[in-house]
Design a protein around this motif. Structure first.
Motif, mmCIF file in Angstrom:
data_model
loop_
_atom_site.group_PDB
_atom_site.id
_atom_site.type_symbol
_atom_site.label_atom_id
_atom_site.label_comp_id
_atom_site.label_asym_id
_atom_site.label_seq_id
_atom_site.Cartn_x
_atom_site.Cartn_y
_atom_site.Cartn_z
ATOM 1 N N VAL A 21 -8.679 -0.584 -3.842
ATOM 2 C CA VAL A 21 -9.524 0.301 -4.647
ATOM 3 C C VAL A 21 -8.765 0.740 -5.895
ATOM 4 C CG1 VAL A 21 -8.805 2.495 -3.542
ATOM 5 C CG2 VAL A 21 -11.121 2.277 -4.488
ATOM 6 N N GLY A 22 -9.483 1.021 -6.954
ATOM 7 C CA GLY A 22 -8.918 1.732 -8.097
ATOM 8 C C GLY A 22 -8.777 0.950 -9.381
ATOM 9 N N ALA A 23 -8.578 -0.384 -9.280
ATOM 10 C CA ALA A 23 -8.276 -1.139 -10.497
ATOM 11 C C ALA A 23 -9.235 -2.300 -10.734
ATOM 12 C CB ALA A 23 -6.831 -1.626 -10.464
ATOM 13 N N GLY A 24 -10.429 -2.174 -10.176
ATOM 14 C CA GLY A 24 -11.449 -3.178 -10.451
ATOM 15 C C GLY A 24 -11.320 -4.447 -9.630
ATOM 16 N N ALA A 25 -11.959 -5.492 -10.107
ATOM 17 C CA ALA A 25 -12.077 -6.722 -9.323
ATOM 18 C C ALA A 25 -10.895 -7.679 -9.492
ATOM 19 C CB ALA A 25 -13.367 -7.459 -9.713
ATOM 20 N N ASP A 26 -10.102 -7.473 -10.557
ATOM 21 C CA ASP A 26 -8.978 -8.375 -10.826
ATOM 22 C C ASP A 26 -7.794 -8.021 -9.913
ATOM 23 O OD1 ASP A 26 -6.833 -9.783 -11.792
ATOM 24 O OD2 ASP A 26 -7.137 -9.235 -13.900
ATOM 25 N N VAL A 47 -6.477 8.081 1.101
ATOM 26 C CA VAL A 47 -7.360 7.286 0.233
ATOM 27 C C VAL A 47 -8.699 8.014 0.058
ATOM 28 C CG1 VAL A 47 -8.601 5.105 -0.014
ATOM 29 C CG2 VAL A 47 -6.235 5.103 0.837
ATOM 30 N N ALA A 48 -9.205 8.589 1.155
ATOM 31 C CA ALA A 48 -10.469 9.340 1.081
ATOM 32 C C ALA A 48 -10.340 10.517 0.119
ATOM 33 C CB ALA A 48 -10.858 9.825 2.475
ATOM 34 N N ASP A 49 -9.202 11.217 0.182
ATOM 35 C CA ASP A 49 -8.951 12.343 -0.733
ATOM 36 C C ASP A 49 -8.965 11.899 -2.191
ATOM 37 O OD1 ASP A 49 -8.705 14.541 0.909
ATOM 38 O OD2 ASP A 49 -6.522 14.458 1.053
ATOM 39 N N LEU A 50 -8.229 10.813 -2.457
ATOM 40 C CA LEU A 50 -8.156 10.317 -3.840
ATOM 41 C C LEU A 50 -9.549 10.036 -4.394
ATOM 42 C CD1 LEU A 50 -5.207 7.759 -3.546
ATOM 43 C CD2 LEU A 50 -5.164 9.870 -4.895
ATOM 44 N N LEU A 51 -10.369 9.382 -3.578
ATOM 45 C CA LEU A 51 -11.685 8.973 -4.052
ATOM 46 C C LEU A 51 -12.639 10.155 -4.185
ATOM 47 C CD1 LEU A 51 -11.826 5.637 -2.085
ATOM 48 C CD2 LEU A 51 -11.437 5.958 -4.541
ATOM 49 N N ALA A 52 -12.518 11.103 -3.263
ATOM 50 C CA ALA A 52 -13.376 12.299 -3.351
ATOM 51 C C ALA A 52 -12.996 13.140 -4.566
ATOM 52 C CB ALA A 52 -13.251 13.120 -2.065
ATOM 53 N N ALA A 53 -11.682 13.306 -4.792
ATOM 54 C CA ALA A 53 -11.224 14.114 -5.934
ATOM 55 C C ALA A 53 -11.569 13.422 -7.248
ATOM 56 C CB ALA A 53 -9.722 14.354 -5.827
ATOM 57 N N ASN A 54 -11.442 12.119 -7.255
ATOM 58 C CA ASN A 54 -11.780 11.355 -8.455
ATOM 59 C C ASN A 54 -13.257 11.548 -8.825
ATOM 60 O OD1 ASN A 54 -11.255 9.326 -10.512
ATOM 61 N ND2 ASN A 54 -12.524 7.960 -9.263
ATOM 62 N N LYS A 55 -14.088 11.496 -7.807
ATOM 63 C CA LYS A 55 -15.534 11.601 -8.023
ATOM 64 C C LYS A 55 -15.946 13.006 -8.467
ATOM 65 C CE LYS A 55 -19.861 10.521 -5.604
ATOM 66 N NZ LYS A 55 -20.423 10.151 -4.284
ATOM 67 N N SER A 56 -15.330 14.016 -7.859
ATOM 68 C CA SER A 56 -15.752 15.401 -8.138
ATOM 69 C C SER A 56 -15.038 16.001 -9.336
ATOM 70 C CB SER A 56 -15.501 16.271 -6.909
ATOM 71 O OG SER A 56 -14.102 16.415 -6.703
ATOM 72 N N GLY A 57 -13.996 15.300 -9.835
ATOM 73 C CA GLY A 57 -13.248 15.838 -10.968
ATOM 74 C C GLY A 57 -12.239 16.903 -10.574
ATOM 75 N N SER A 58 -11.933 16.995 -9.272
ATOM 76 C CA SER A 58 -11.009 18.029 -8.810
ATOM 77 C C SER A 58 -9.619 17.443 -8.569
ATOM 78 C CB SER A 58 -11.546 18.642 -7.509
ATOM 79 O OG SER A 58 -11.538 17.666 -6.489
ATOM 80 N N GLY A 59 -8.701 18.328 -8.191
ATOM 81 C CA GLY A 59 -7.368 17.899 -7.808
ATOM 82 C C GLY A 59 -7.231 17.889 -6.298
ATOM 83 N N LEU A 60 -5.974 17.841 -5.820
ATOM 84 C CA LEU A 60 -5.698 17.817 -4.383
ATOM 85 C C LEU A 60 -4.679 18.905 -4.054
ATOM 86 C CD1 LEU A 60 -5.323 13.952 -3.889
ATOM 87 C CD2 LEU A 60 -7.235 15.387 -3.128
ATOM 88 N N THR A 61 -4.826 19.478 -2.864
ATOM 89 C CA THR A 61 -3.871 20.487 -2.410
ATOM 90 C C THR A 61 -3.388 20.142 -1.013
ATOM 91 O OG1 THR A 61 -5.020 22.191 -3.686
ATOM 92 C CG2 THR A 61 -3.533 22.953 -1.946
ATOM 93 N N TYR A 62 -2.062 20.010 -0.870
ATOM 94 C CA TYR A 62 -1.449 19.793 0.443
ATOM 95 C C TYR A 62 -0.427 20.900 0.650
ATOM 96 C CZ TYR A 62 -3.492 15.146 -0.112
ATOM 97 O OH TYR A 62 -4.371 14.102 -0.314
ATOM 98 N N GLY A 63 -0.790 21.920 1.432
ATOM 99 C CA GLY A 63 0.104 23.066 1.591
ATOM 100 C C GLY A 63 0.416 23.667 0.240
ATOM 101 N N THR A 109 -4.498 8.728 -12.262
ATOM 102 C CA THR A 109 -3.329 7.885 -12.553
ATOM 103 C C THR A 109 -2.972 7.015 -11.349
ATOM 104 O OG1 THR A 109 -2.443 9.495 -14.127
ATOM 105 C CG2 THR A 109 -0.866 7.951 -13.172
ATOM 106 N N VAL A 110 -2.969 7.625 -10.157
ATOM 107 C CA VAL A 110 -2.634 6.873 -8.936
ATOM 108 C C VAL A 110 -3.655 5.763 -8.696
ATOM 109 C CG1 VAL A 110 -2.409 7.030 -6.424
ATOM 110 C CG2 VAL A 110 -1.357 8.779 -7.886
ATOM 111 N N LEU A 111 -4.927 6.111 -8.789
ATOM 112 C CA LEU A 111 -5.954 5.093 -8.540
ATOM 113 C C LEU A 111 -5.879 3.945 -9.544
ATOM 114 C CD1 LEU A 111 -9.003 7.324 -7.562
ATOM 115 C CD2 LEU A 111 -7.869 5.634 -6.094
ATOM 116 N N ALA A 112 -5.593 4.295 -10.798
ATOM 117 C CA ALA A 112 -5.557 3.270 -11.844
ATOM 118 C C ALA A 112 -4.441 2.254 -11.629
ATOM 119 C CB ALA A 112 -5.412 3.932 -13.214
ATOM 120 N N ALA A 113 -3.426 2.641 -10.836
ATOM 121 C CA ALA A 113 -2.320 1.717 -10.547
ATOM 122 C C ALA A 113 -2.756 0.608 -9.588
ATOM 123 C CB ALA A 113 -1.127 2.476 -9.966
#
Ligand SMILES: [Zn+2]
Length: 489
Positions: free
Chosen positions: A175-180, A207-223, A234-238
């Motif tokens: 996921v993240g960088a298209g079909a290529d 992976v679920a977090d990345l995709l949900a945050a990407n879609k909603s425009g939010s960030g992530l919080t772990y503790g 940035t992570v997904l685009a890699a």
């Protein structure tokens, strides 16, 4: 055992092992072995009938000693006590884990919480602090979770070419960088060792977090660690490739038996009990034939089918190994690889076969000149070559990963060169890094092993399982972000 070496070191061991209940209803007891130096462990770790988890790693203790964790039978503990009974420099005692009742272990999910791939997994990074996940995914749920990410979140999954010994069809996803597929630079895998519960969950929920945050425009919080939406993007685009369950046969067996099963379930070399199965993490084509390549004093794997580190019948003899390797062919520009294991609380970086050196390019794993000399740490007969710039880069990313895991605020982690106390052959991380030199024309891949959780705590409690998700997910974020900063091309 090598009595002459023991005598030289004057090893001592006190009989302080009590007769506790044992770990979760089988005959292995988690123990802690203490000694003043790592050298004191040398003979013990050479015994391939002992179980040291993924790899034997000696950790420094607060009082200036070293501690080695293992899972041993009562008979093995008695044997060690007998061997070292006349001395007092080395001690063995039960880990507090030995007292834990099986009922304390996080449950395995029953049924399918993802409803045949229709209900999308939701990670902890996109939910309110204190939210918890109620059980570890069963094997069917791991597939169902990924299918839901395919159906609802833009992930693409694909079938891997080889079926497992028990006939399972394996899959991975991207996921993240298209079909290529040449745009994918990050690769993570989990579930190589069956008993290391929660590995696939850590990866899928991230992976679920990345995709949900990407879609909603939010960030992530772990503790106490937070990440911005820009960092998520940035992570997904890699370009993210993930193989969430490398060993489905082993996990199916472990989840049904709670037997602390590690290997796959191939019966080619043994038909019953512990003789079944190959250690996938000793089966990769990196110095696989260790009898030839390593010093005879070292046991980086085992030729014995009943050992937890049995190396198989040939390099990449196992379907799971071949499937893992096939991903590098499908995604030729993978640059960074992480294999998710437990339980030790560390990030391991290359190399795992011997100490590193950056001065002698001719002293390397491909050179026949050094056959029979590899694997002895602390000597000068052989050290594995790593270009200085690579050594700096891999350490930088390992340190950032550990800093993020600690930054969650739950517990401590360490970075360590994978060779640690003792060498390994045929492991996923060394194989990844070795490809560049062994196969002309392929991309250079930096390989890591993450060992989440507390030492030998393969079956976490529910609280530990959730802490592991937070810690690993923050670790994955900074691993990816720092790797991207170092470079993807
Ligand atoms: Zn492992």
């Amino acid at each position: 055992m090598k009595h002459s070496v023991l005598a030289t070191l004057g090893l001592q061991l006190t009989a302080v092992v009590a007769h506790g209940a044992g770990h979760v209803g089988h005959n292995l007891v988690p123990v802690e072995i203490r000694a003043p130096t790592v050298e004191h462990f040398r003979d013990i770790v050479g015994n391939d009938t002992y179980d040291f988890g993924c790899r034997p790693i000696a950790r420094p203790t607060d009082d200036g000693q070293f501690q080695l964790h293992a899972l041993l039978t009562r008979e093995q503990i008695a044997h060690i006590n007998h061997e070292y009974r006349s001395t007092n420099e080395l001690s063995i005692r039960e880990s507090p884990l030995a007292k834990r009742a099986a009922a304390a272990n996080a449950p395995i999910g029953s049924g399918d919480r993802f409803k045949a791939g229709t209900v999308t997994p939701v990670g902890l990074g996109t939910q309110a602090s204190g939210t918890t996940i109620a059980s570890i995914m069963n094997v069917a749920e791991i597939s169902s979770a990924v299918n839901a990410l395919v159906a609802n979140a833009g992930v693409t999954s694909f079938t891997l070419p080889y079926k497992t010994f028990n006939g399972a069809t394996q899959f991975a996803a991207y996921v993240g960088a298209g079909a290529d597929t040449s745009k994918y630079h990050l690769y993570l895998s989990a579930g190589v060792h069956a008993r290391e519960r929660g590995g696939p969950d850590n990866l899928i929920y991230w992976v679920a977090d990345l995709l949900a945050a990407n879609k909603s425009g939010s960030g992530l919080t772990y503790g106490k660690k937070t990440y911005t939406n820009a960092q998520v993007k940035t992570v997904l685009a890699a370009g993210l490739v993930f193989f969430p369950l490398v060993n489905p046969d082993g996990v199916t067996y472990d989840q049904s038996s709670s037997s602390l099963w590690r290997k796959n379930r191939n019966t080619a070399s043994g038909k019953s009990g512990s003789s079944i199965g190959v250690d996938i993490n000793r089966n990769f084509d990196f110095l696989w034939n260790f009898k030839k390549y390593f010093s005879s004093s070292e046991s980086p794997a085992s030729t014995s089918p009943s050992s937890e580190t049995f190396y198989g019948t040939a390099a990449a003899s196992e379907s799971e190994t071949k499937n893992h390797v096939s991903i590098y062919d499908k995604f030729p520009k993978i640059r960074w690889f992480m294999d998710i294991h437990s339980a030790a609380g560390d990030i391991l970086y290359s190399w795992g076969d011997d100490d590193n050196q950056s001065t002698n390019t001719a002293m390397n794993f491909l050179s026949a000149t050094y056959d029979g000399k590899r694997g002895v740490t602390g000597d000068t007969a052989y050290k594995e070559y790593i270009p200085a710039a690579d050594a700096t880069a891999i350490k930088k990313v390992a340190d950032a990963t550990v800093a993020a895991m600690k930054g969650v605020g739950s517990r401590s982690y360490i970075t360590q060169q994978a060779v640690g106390l003792y060498p390994t052959s045929g492991a996923t991380d060394d194989y990844a890094f070795s490809r560049f030199w062994a196969k002309p024309g392929v991309n250079k891949v930096y390989g890591y092993t993450m060992e989440f959780g507390y030492s030998t705590n393969f079956y976490p409690t529910l609280a530990e399982f959730n802490t592991n998700i937070l810690d690993t997910n923050a670790g994955f974020m900074d691993w990816a972000l720092t790797a991207i900063g170092v470079g993807l091309e």
